[in-house]
Design a protein around this motif. Structure first.
Motif, PDB file in Angstrom:
ATOM      1  N   ASP A  14       0.728  -0.798  -0.142  1.00  0.00           N
ATOM      2  CA  ASP A  14      -0.454  -0.041  -0.181  1.00  0.00           C
ATOM      3  C   ASP A  14       1.012   1.366   0.377  1.00  0.00           C
ATOM      4  O   ASP A  14       0.793   2.358  -0.633  1.00  0.00           O
ATOM      5  N   ARG A  15       1.763   1.121   0.742  1.00  0.00           N
ATOM      6  CA  ARG A  15       2.475   2.844   0.903  1.00  0.00           C
ATOM      7  C   ARG A  15       3.596   2.638  -0.346  1.00  0.00           C
ATOM      8  O   ARG A  15       3.648   3.367  -1.354  1.00  0.00           O
ATOM      9  N   GLU A  17       2.113   2.137  -3.420  1.00  0.00           N
ATOM     10  CA  GLU A  17       0.881   2.213  -4.623  1.00  0.00           C
ATOM     11  C   GLU A  17       0.578   3.771  -3.964  1.00  0.00           C
ATOM     12  O   GLU A  17      -0.052   4.629  -5.036  1.00  0.00           O
ATOM     13  N   GLN A  18       0.748   5.061  -2.277  1.00  0.00           N
ATOM     14  CA  GLN A  18       0.705   5.739  -2.230  1.00  0.00           C
ATOM     15  C   GLN A  18       1.513   6.620  -3.089  1.00  0.00           C
ATOM     16  O   GLN A  18       1.129   7.711  -3.349  1.00  0.00           O
ATOM     17  N   TYR A  19       2.625   6.212  -2.504  1.00  0.00           N
ATOM     18  CA  TYR A  19       4.006   7.005  -3.361  1.00  0.00           C
ATOM     19  C   TYR A  19       3.707   7.532  -5.125  1.00  0.00           C
ATOM     20  O   TYR A  19       4.460   8.076  -5.476  1.00  0.00           O
ATOM     21  N   GLU A  21       0.731   7.335  -6.925  1.00  0.00           N
ATOM     22  CA  GLU A  21      -0.164   7.943  -7.020  1.00  0.00           C
ATOM     23  C   GLU A  21       0.439   9.450  -6.602  1.00  0.00           C
ATOM     24  O   GLU A  21      -0.490  10.190  -7.512  1.00  0.00           O
ATOM     25  N   SER A  22       1.218   9.956  -5.521  1.00  0.00           N
ATOM     26  CA  SER A  22       1.502  11.490  -4.893  1.00  0.00           C
ATOM     27  C   SER A  22       2.426  11.585  -6.113  1.00  0.00           C
ATOM     28  O   SER A  22       2.497  12.931  -6.007  1.00  0.00           O
ATOM     29  N   TYR A  76      11.304   1.428  -5.234  1.00  0.00           N
ATOM     30  CA  TYR A  76      11.213   3.318  -5.312  1.00  0.00           C
ATOM     31  C   TYR A  76      12.371   3.355  -5.859  1.00  0.00           C
ATOM     32  O   TYR A  76      11.980   4.602  -6.628  1.00  0.00           O
TER      33      TYR A  76
END
Length: 208
Positions: A14-15, A17-19, A21-22, A76
């Protein structure tokens, strides 16, 4: 713009995915009509600390598809590099479009008459054209049975009829060093390729 993330042999948290999308907000701002932002993450078999994960990004929208990929010690780091390449290709495309704004298109004949100075490409030499047309360029096919360390892969794509400038744009957007197309002015199979800096070359095939 739809955002999709797929993983192969690696967990998509989830982390992460949020990274992802941001960071897509900047892409949406540069290309508000973009339709999809696809991210593919794969774990490399090479476990070296420099190359652990590969990230491939595909941006789909009106106009040519934009692609970029990179490897890094983790997903990342690999994503940041590939994402930076996508932004750079978007900016290059917008810069070229801005530079050409207000200018009429130049026919291939007029461009050739001035040694392609107006379109920023340089024609191939006669030696290269002769080598391509008479088949003297060495090619290794699947019929070659002798061992060779060189691996040759073949792909087929639908032929696109483009002007030289459009072919250069397509090449830059996908991040390749060359781009095959059918010249819309001459109907000849052609290829544009990158030279040093912002210089380009073009090769066309003819039949005797």
């Amino acid at each position: 713009m739809d955002v999709s993330i797929h993983g192969r042999n690696v967990e998509i948290t989830d982390r992460f995915e949020q990274y992802v999308e941001s960071k897509t907000e900047k892409v949406a701002g540069l290309l508000p009509k973009a339709q999809a932002f696809e991210v593919r993450v794969s774990r490399l078999s090479d476990k070296s600390p420099k190359h652990g994960d590969r990230v491939e990004i595909t941006l789909i929208g009106p106009g040519p598809v934009i692609r970029a990929e990179s490897t890094g010690p983790d997903k990342y780091s690999a994503y940041d590099i590939a994402y930076g390449r996508v932004l750079e290709r978007i900016r290059r495309s917008k810069d070229r479009a801005h530079d050409r704004r207000g200018r009429g298109r130049i026919s291939l004949g007029d461009a050739a008459a001035n040694d392609f100075a107006e379109v920023g490409v340089q024609p191939a030499s006669g030696e290269i054209l002769d080598a391509v047309s008479n088949g003297s360029v060495p090619v290794t096919g699947e019929a070659e049975k002798a061992y060779s360390p060189v691996v040759i892969r073949s792909k087929e794509f639908p032929a696109e009829r483009l002007a030289v400038e459009e072919a250069v744009d397509q090449m830059e957007l996908v991040g390749h060093d060359f781009f095959l197309f059918i010249d819309v002015e001459t109907a000849k199979p052609s290829v544009v390729y990158r030279r040093k800096g912002w210089n380009y070359g073009v090769i066309s095939l003819t039949e005797d």
